[in-house]
Design a protein around this motif. Sequence first.
Motif, PDB file in Angstrom:
ATOM      1  N   GLN A 186      -4.317 -11.110  11.940  1.00 48.98           N
ATOM      2  CA  GLN A 186      -4.336  -9.959  12.838  1.00 48.98           C
ATOM      3  C   GLN A 186      -3.346  -8.898  12.366  1.00 48.98           C
ATOM      4  O   GLN A 186      -3.648  -7.696  12.360  1.00 48.98           O
ATOM      5  CB  GLN A 186      -3.996 -10.405  14.272  1.00 48.98           C
ATOM      6  N   ALA A 187      -2.142  -9.346  11.998  1.00 46.39           N
ATOM      7  CA  ALA A 187      -1.151  -8.384  11.493  1.00 46.39           C
ATOM      8  C   ALA A 187      -1.637  -7.752  10.198  1.00 46.39           C
ATOM      9  O   ALA A 187      -1.418  -6.565   9.940  1.00 46.39           O
ATOM     10  CB  ALA A 187       0.182  -9.092  11.280  1.00 46.39           C
ATOM     11  N   CYS A 188      -2.285  -8.558   9.401  1.00 46.39           N
ATOM     12  CA  CYS A 188      -2.817  -8.048   8.124  1.00 46.39           C
ATOM     13  C   CYS A 188      -3.940  -7.044   8.388  1.00 46.39           C
ATOM     14  O   CYS A 188      -4.031  -6.004   7.721  1.00 46.39           O
ATOM     15  CB  CYS A 188      -3.306  -9.230   7.297  1.00 46.39           C
ATOM     16  N   PHE A 189      -4.771  -7.373   9.361  1.00 48.44           N
ATOM     17  CA  PHE A 189      -5.861  -6.457   9.724  1.00 48.44           C
ATOM     18  C   PHE A 189      -5.289  -5.121  10.187  1.00 48.44           C
ATOM     19  O   PHE A 189      -5.849  -4.059   9.911  1.00 48.44           O
ATOM     20  CB  PHE A 189      -6.720  -7.084  10.826  1.00 48.44           C
ATOM     21  N   ALA A 190      -4.177  -5.182  10.890  1.00 48.79           N
ATOM     22  CA  ALA A 190      -3.528  -3.933  11.315  1.00 48.79           C
ATOM     23  C   ALA A 190      -3.187  -3.076  10.109  1.00 48.79           C
ATOM     24  O   ALA A 190      -3.363  -1.847  10.121  1.00 48.79           O
ATOM     25  CB  ALA A 190      -2.275  -4.247  12.128  1.00 48.79           C
ATOM     26  N   ARG A 191      -2.697  -3.709   9.067  1.00 52.77           N
ATOM     27  CA  ARG A 191      -2.391  -2.959   7.840  1.00 52.77           C
ATOM     28  C   ARG A 191      -3.660  -2.359   7.244  1.00 52.77           C
ATOM     29  O   ARG A 191      -3.680  -1.211   6.813  1.00 52.77           O
ATOM     30  CB  ARG A 191      -1.735  -3.872   6.810  1.00 52.77           C
ATOM     31  N   HIS A 192      -4.699  -3.174   7.202  1.00 51.36           N
ATOM     32  CA  HIS A 192      -5.947  -2.681   6.606  1.00 51.36           C
ATOM     33  C   HIS A 192      -6.475  -1.464   7.374  1.00 51.36           C
ATOM     34  O   HIS A 192      -6.868  -0.458   6.773  1.00 51.36           O
ATOM     35  CB  HIS A 192      -6.995  -3.793   6.605  1.00 51.36           C
ATOM     36  N   TYR A 193      -6.504  -1.590   8.680  1.00 50.35           N
ATOM     37  CA  TYR A 193      -7.095  -0.479   9.437  1.00 50.35           C
ATOM     38  C   TYR A 193      -6.184   0.748   9.409  1.00 50.35           C
ATOM     39  O   TYR A 193      -6.662   1.882   9.474  1.00 50.35           O
ATOM     40  CB  TYR A 193      -7.409  -0.906  10.882  1.00 50.35           C
ATOM     41  N   PHE A 194      -4.914   0.510   9.308  1.00 52.63           N
ATOM     42  CA  PHE A 194      -3.988   1.639   9.140  1.00 52.63           C
ATOM     43  C   PHE A 194      -4.310   2.384   7.850  1.00 52.63           C
ATOM     44  O   PHE A 194      -4.414   3.612   7.828  1.00 52.63           O
ATOM     45  CB  PHE A 194      -2.548   1.123   9.112  1.00 52.63           C
ATOM     46  N   ARG A 195      -4.437   1.656   6.765  1.00 56.42           N
ATOM     47  CA  ARG A 195      -4.708   2.294   5.467  1.00 56.42           C
ATOM     48  C   ARG A 195      -6.019   3.074   5.524  1.00 56.42           C
ATOM     49  O   ARG A 195      -6.102   4.204   5.021  1.00 56.42           O
ATOM     50  CB  ARG A 195      -4.786   1.229   4.361  1.00 56.42           C
ATOM     51  N   TYR A 196      -7.005   2.459   6.102  1.00 58.96           N
ATOM     52  CA  TYR A 196      -8.308   3.120   6.198  1.00 58.96           C
ATOM     53  C   TYR A 196      -8.190   4.398   7.020  1.00 58.96           C
ATOM     54  O   TYR A 196      -8.776   5.424   6.681  1.00 58.96           O
ATOM     55  CB  TYR A 196      -9.294   2.149   6.853  1.00 58.96           C
ATOM     56  N   THR A 197      -7.423   4.347   8.076  1.00 61.30           N
ATOM     57  CA  THR A 197      -7.329   5.499   8.972  1.00 61.30           C
ATOM     58  C   THR A 197      -6.532   6.636   8.360  1.00 61.30           C
ATOM     59  O   THR A 197      -6.967   7.796   8.376  1.00 61.30           O
ATOM     60  CB  THR A 197      -6.658   5.083  10.298  1.00 61.30           C
ATOM     61  N   PHE A 198      -5.379   6.320   7.825  1.00 59.97           N
ATOM     62  CA  PHE A 198      -4.473   7.378   7.381  1.00 59.97           C
ATOM     63  C   PHE A 198      -4.582   7.663   5.879  1.00 59.97           C
ATOM     64  O   PHE A 198      -3.871   8.515   5.361  1.00 59.97           O
ATOM     65  CB  PHE A 198      -3.031   7.024   7.754  1.00 59.97           C
ATOM     66  N   ALA A 199      -5.456   6.937   5.216  1.00 63.60           N
ATOM     67  CA  ALA A 199      -5.725   7.165   3.788  1.00 63.60           C
ATOM     68  C   ALA A 199      -4.455   7.066   2.944  1.00 63.60           C
ATOM     69  O   ALA A 199      -4.284   7.778   1.963  1.00 63.60           O
ATOM     70  CB  ALA A 199      -6.404   8.515   3.558  1.00 63.60           C
ATOM     71  N   ARG A 200      -3.576   6.223   3.360  1.00 63.32           N
ATOM     72  CA  ARG A 200      -2.365   5.989   2.580  1.00 63.32           C
ATOM     73  C   ARG A 200      -1.838   4.594   2.882  1.00 63.32           C
ATOM     74  O   ARG A 200      -2.269   3.946   3.836  1.00 63.32           O
ATOM     75  CB  ARG A 200      -1.287   7.026   2.906  1.00 63.32           C
ATOM     76  N   TRP A 201      -0.902   4.186   2.038  1.00 63.50           N
ATOM     77  CA  TRP A 201      -0.275   2.897   2.250  1.00 63.50           C
ATOM     78  C   TRP A 201       0.694   2.980   3.426  1.00 63.50           C
ATOM     79  O   TRP A 201       1.340   4.010   3.634  1.00 63.50           O
ATOM     80  CB  TRP A 201       0.469   2.464   1.000  1.00 63.50           C
TER      81      TRP A 201
ATOM     82  N   LYS B  87      -4.053 -13.215  -0.169  1.00 67.90           N
ATOM     83  CA  LYS B  87      -3.608 -11.837  -0.385  1.00 67.90           C
ATOM     84  C   LYS B  87      -4.287 -10.858   0.564  1.00 67.90           C
ATOM     85  O   LYS B  87      -3.645  -9.990   1.139  1.00 67.90           O
ATOM     86  CB  LYS B  87      -3.900 -11.404  -1.830  1.00 67.90           C
ATOM     87  N   TRP B  88      -5.572 -10.978   0.681  1.00 71.98           N
ATOM     88  CA  TRP B  88      -6.335  -9.928   1.361  1.00 71.98           C
ATOM     89  C   TRP B  88      -6.424 -10.154   2.863  1.00 71.98           C
ATOM     90  O   TRP B  88      -6.384  -9.219   3.638  1.00 71.98           O
ATOM     91  CB  TRP B  88      -7.734  -9.845   0.750  1.00 71.98           C
ATOM     92  N   VAL B  89      -6.562 -11.416   3.259  1.00 69.55           N
ATOM     93  CA  VAL B  89      -6.751 -11.696   4.688  1.00 69.55           C
ATOM     94  C   VAL B  89      -5.419 -11.985   5.369  1.00 69.55           C
ATOM     95  O   VAL B  89      -5.243 -11.663   6.549  1.00 69.55           O
ATOM     96  CB  VAL B  89      -7.730 -12.875   4.886  1.00 69.55           C
ATOM     97  N   LEU B  90      -4.480 -12.572   4.647  1.00 65.80           N
ATOM     98  CA  LEU B  90      -3.184 -12.882   5.244  1.00 65.80           C
ATOM     99  C   LEU B  90      -2.090 -11.912   4.822  1.00 65.80           C
ATOM    100  O   LEU B  90      -0.993 -11.927   5.367  1.00 65.80           O
ATOM    101  CB  LEU B  90      -2.761 -14.308   4.856  1.00 65.80           C
ATOM    102  N   CYS B  91      -2.362 -11.073   3.838  1.00 66.46           N
ATOM    103  CA  CYS B  91      -1.394 -10.088   3.349  1.00 66.46           C
ATOM    104  C   CYS B  91      -0.121 -10.735   2.799  1.00 66.46           C
ATOM    105  O   CYS B  91       0.960 -10.172   2.890  1.00 66.46           O
ATOM    106  CB  CYS B  91      -1.030  -9.069   4.417  1.00 66.46           C
ATOM    107  N   ASP B  92      -0.244 -11.917   2.252  1.00 64.57           N
ATOM    108  CA  ASP B  92       0.877 -12.491   1.510  1.00 64.57           C
ATOM    109  C   ASP B  92       0.755 -12.059   0.048  1.00 64.57           C
ATOM    110  O   ASP B  92      -0.342 -11.742  -0.426  1.00 64.57           O
ATOM    111  CB  ASP B  92       0.836 -14.020   1.578  1.00 64.57           C
ATOM    112  N   SER B  93       1.860 -12.071  -0.628  1.00 70.50           N
ATOM    113  CA  SER B  93       1.776 -11.767  -2.057  1.00 70.50           C
ATOM    114  C   SER B  93       1.877 -13.058  -2.853  1.00 70.50           C
ATOM    115  O   SER B  93       2.442 -14.047  -2.392  1.00 70.50           O
ATOM    116  CB  SER B  93       2.883 -10.796  -2.469  1.00 70.50           C
TER     117      SER B  93
END
Lengths: 506, 620
Positions: free
Chosen positions: B563-578, B446-452
Amino acid sequence: MSEPLRPTTSRRQVLRGAGGLTLGLPFLPSLLPREARAQSRLPGPRFVAMATDHGALRGSNMYPGADGLTDRMEVYPGHTIARGSLQRRLAGTSASLSPVLTAPATLLSDRLVRKLNVLRGLDINFYIAHHRGGHLGNFAGTSGGTAVKTPIVTIDQVMAYSPAFYRSLEGVRQRVIAAGQDMSYSQTNPTARTGPVTPVRATRSPTTLFDQLVGVPQTTTTTTARKPIADLVLEDYKRLRDGNRRLSMSDRRRLDDHIGRLDDIQRRLRAQTRTCAGSTRPPNGLSDGTNTTNRAFYQSLNDVIVASFICGTSRIAVVHASSGFHDYTGDWHQDVAHKFTLSDPQRLLVEANQRFFEWVFMDLLAKLDVDEGEGTSYLDNTLVAWTQESGYWTHNAQGMPVVTAGGASGFLKTGQFIDYRNQTMGHEVKMTDTLNIPFEEKYEWPGLTFRQWLGTALQAMRVPRAEYEQPDRPGYGDPYSEAQWNTKYVPGVFANAGSVLPLLRA
Amino acid sequence: MSHTTRTLVLVALTSGLLGCTGTIGDVTGDAAPAGSSPSSSAAAGPGGSGPTSEPGTTGPTGGPAGPVTPVAPSAPTFSCDANAVPPSLPLRRLSDLQYTNAVRDAIAFALGGDAAAAPVMTALQGALVQLPVDDPAHVPEAPSGSYSRLAQDLAQAHADAYYAIAVAVGAQLGRRERLGTLLGTCATDAATDNDATCVDAFIRRFGERVYRRPLLDDDLAFYRRFYGGAVTGGIDPAGIGDIVAGLLSSPYFIYMVEHGETAQPGRKNVFSLAPQELASRLAFQFWDAPPDDALLNVARSGALRDPASYDRELARVLADPRAQKTLDEFYSDYFRLQDLPDVSTSNAFKAFAGTDLPMSMPALRQDMKKELLDFARQLTWTTPARFADLLTSEMAPPRGAALAALYGTPGSTTAAPRPGFLTRAAMLLSGVVRTRPIAKGAFIRKWVLCDSIPPPPDNAANTPLDTKNRSTREAVELLTEQPGTACAACHKTMINALGFATESFDALGRARTVERLFDDNGKEVGQRPVNTSVVPRVALDDMRTASGPADLVRLMAESGKPQACFARHYFRYTFARWESDTPDGCTLERLRKGAVGGEDLRGVVRTVAQAPAFKERSFD
């Protein structure tokens, strides 16, 4: 210059809390001259919600014995409930109603037992698993199934913004005292009843709460001689919201939310010229989370709540206690709560919940059970309710235990053990027989709905049903019920969920 | 975060050891790559039904639908539509950390330096503690884990704290002995005819610092009113205190108020940010603090509009030591260090831990956290490396004594290779005698690969493992991988293997080749061989085998999914939203490309600030 809320008296009742905190209660209205008492009007009922995590206590550990259920009553066709009068059992210096509901006999006295209710068989009818707001009606935001998605405000917030509850906000510093862990949910603009539902941030410091509720206000302005700046701060936000600088609609809504919060500050500042003389500020540094710190922490919170009620600075408190009423240092969640079927974890659960009952719940009752005047105590004019996160099973909330105290100013009948489970039917939960659980513990019997309990609490606080009920949704909270459960209830259970729970109305 | 709060927060990711998973993920699908909504639980986006959907990854049971081929699937990507209009967070509130730093900065500015501000900050502690703590638990979309910055609620406690702190700061600064420092000699000289001008100058100067942009004339006029009347007969320090309190109560101080500057052609209601607004974004993103003098000066000059000047400032901001400290906050949340479990003191655990259990467990836990943050710091800043190195590098930062003892002497049989972050003790610590392969696997999936992962059956977690004479893996397989069961559909294909691969490390993070079995009294009752051979199905149709942790992290790195999942994580951290895959696709793809190899980690961090979305805002 501050002025006392009510005339001080030379006879103060001093309550000594655990952990060394001494709370001096500033007045006893019964000590006022008779003429003054005759003119006094009690402010209305108060509400305290206490909640603990997990649950999963076997019925024989949580509840009084079935032999105490002396009466049966068919409340709806096909649904029979049972009740009896609570009777404590003495063993040495201890008194008990059940293994969990045990305390020193001096604390769990006959007088307080008569003010308790123990309610069994109140069901959240779906797999809710872990939750925070479920205790008070917000069944969304859980870690369990996908049944209920939409968060709603919790009943404490419904009360807090009901004109029927706070008929006047005179002297009220906080509509709701939220302490411990988060449990209360409100809209971002609760006054306007707009915006998304978000958690009310609970305060984790009895000292901070004391300053906010009981102590002499420190923050009215930079110097006491000057007018508070709240009016201008409020104007600043309106200036931005209504100005011609580019903002999105959602920006403006966010400003509206903040303006609503500032309105409340402004109102409280006007009320803050009063203070509660004689109360003692809790020491700094109290924290919760362990068996050695929880007692002092939550008893100090109790002191502040009682002082606030007596001072009239609030009439609602919600306390979500942390885990930690135990010495277990491993993974409580995985290795105790999830293993509730095994004997050692069950024993630990009983110990922890008994400590909460004695140290926190009963401590509050004792502190509230002082004279308020008109022949009543503060406890008599309060509804205190302790709920656990789960019912008979970790993650499930069928059979949420509810222990209440106080009559809510004459609304509730007390001193009862009521088993709302339908005594005429039951169904077996899928669980193997290898777990060596007594037969009675393996069965869940459909009871009445937890929604009905929540509606009962609201009505006990004099909030009219019309204020909180949705069409075709009697009671309070999302009415979702899993199909596998629906078939187990007789129709009257859902149809009458808006009424006060049977046998509780005084 | 308290133990209890953390327990609740962690339920989603950690309750799976027992039975048929319990609650593997919270119902909001918090780590799901969920297209347009964080509430979706469908497996979309990378590895799902997004722009680069892969076969066999969309079914709720997770089973591979198509033919099994032992080759790596193509890496996931995001679609970029340059004309898309990303949503904007309404009036973003400073995080608790950002707000506290902004208060400190304002005081330091007023008093002439950090040293002078320190005692004032100490005096403010009583007020500052009223500020609610932002933590992932207050992120409604994902209470089981995300980034503290996403906690954007505004409770009454926030407003109360802002007000109390502002008034307290005003009381501290509004003292006669500080007038000269705050306002200059015009406040302390004998003349009174310059006092009004003196106060105005202070409002403009201090106001610009607090507002993070110059005050307009109407702002000046407004804040004069906090003084409480005309400035006559000398300057009233209390009036200055109330001006300070007023400015610190301003929405411009508490929020990142953005009005935008220039409309973006062809994109309705999208405006470029004004230079001062951009300066604030840069400073709060990388320092968790407001812009400094240099950044404000560049903003004031308008030079931030020039890409070359902007990049120079960005480089300066990133070179500031505060950037490393701030990124620690991100990594701490990314590694979920707040979730580090407590450790049992049972006899069995003591016997299991043996002499490696230090007297001070807090010290060991601290060492574990520090190791991971140092590891990330080194790969990001000291010797910049690619994201894949976070997964595979055996780089070992200096370790605390307690952790070093646990890991064993280099070269000894106990000092096994530790590729990447997943094999470090902080990721392996279970708190009990046995490892938690289901929790480990669910975390990775879930967290590292962003699969549900689909929700588990009700009460699945309530069936204990049958561990008698079995290794943890054997017990988990027995309980959750029986053919034809609902459990197996997820556990066998999506969860367990990812956790089994690191069973060569025990519950304290020590390397092992056998699993020692203990009874409740701490008596060792047997041993079982450790088996780390798995088919991890990083992409669900990838049937290549991994013989252990090194293979697992290699396959993960090759897949492109982390890597794609990390992109999501850093996006959320940066823009403070999903994130929302379609309108945010350009930014996500920019980050993903960087993470896949176009940039080192420092470059990935930098590239977000060069994305158009960082420099603009929509006003829908």
